[in-house]
Design an enzyme around this catalytic site. Structure first.
Site, mmCIF file in Angstrom:
data_model
loop_
_atom_site.group_PDB
_atom_site.id
_atom_site.type_symbol
_atom_site.label_atom_id
_atom_site.label_comp_id
_atom_site.label_asym_id
_atom_site.label_seq_id
_atom_site.Cartn_x
_atom_site.Cartn_y
_atom_site.Cartn_z
ATOM 1 N N CYS A 2 55.977 -22.240 1.613
ATOM 2 C CA CYS A 2 54.359 -21.614 1.507
ATOM 3 C C CYS A 2 53.510 -20.658 0.339
ATOM 4 C CB CYS A 2 54.077 -20.666 2.296
ATOM 5 S SG CYS A 2 54.469 -20.682 4.069
ATOM 6 N N CYS A 57 58.353 -17.731 3.648
ATOM 7 C CA CYS A 57 58.711 -19.799 3.170
ATOM 8 C C CYS A 57 58.151 -19.431 1.695
ATOM 9 C CB CYS A 57 57.532 -19.834 3.703
ATOM 10 S SG CYS A 57 57.245 -21.412 3.283
#
Length: 133
Positions: free
Chosen positions: A65, A62
């Site tokens: 993230c 991600c």
């Protein structure tokens, strides 16, 4: 062992939490949780410690993230009364099966989850930490 003779998990531990690289190589005071058992134990310990805590549920794949993780680590040095925890959802498939968006932040007070923040945003995260501190 990986193709180059090293331990891939060990290298991931050295480069960042859950394999995510951290700017400046600093994790602050973030605790990394890498398995369902560790996450269950951490959640149990939060109930007994009664200290405010925040859990960052992320994933190595991600990009959002990866962007929020360095500020999350910096905030762990600013909000010293909090317990900061990072877990990669792929390492804890049983205990994170209800996490539908990464990153997701869960805020705990007195052992109970009191808030949830979906998505990133350094200022949003800082404001939530301030609100719960």
């Amino acid at each position: 062992m990986d193709a180059e003779g090293g331990n891939g998990k060990e290298e991931a531990r050295k480069t960042g939490l859950g394999g995510l690289p951290l700017l400046g190589g600093s994790h602050g005071s973030v605790r990394s949780v890498g398995s369902d058992l560790q996450l269950r134990q951490m959640l149990d310990s939060l109930k007994s410690l009664k200290t405010p805590a925040v859990i960052n549920y992320g994933a190595s794949w991600c990009s959002v993230c990866s962007q929020i993780l360095p500020p999350f680590c910096r905030f762990s040095n600013e909000f010293k009364n909090f317990t900061f925890i990072y877990t990669d959802i792929d390492g804890c498939p049983e205990t994170t099966q209800n996490i539908r968006y990464t990153p997701t932040f869960h805020f705990y007070r007195d052992g109970e989850r009191v808030d949830e923040m979906l998505g990133a945003g350094e200022e949003r995260l800082h404001d939530r930490l301030w609100l719960h501190s």
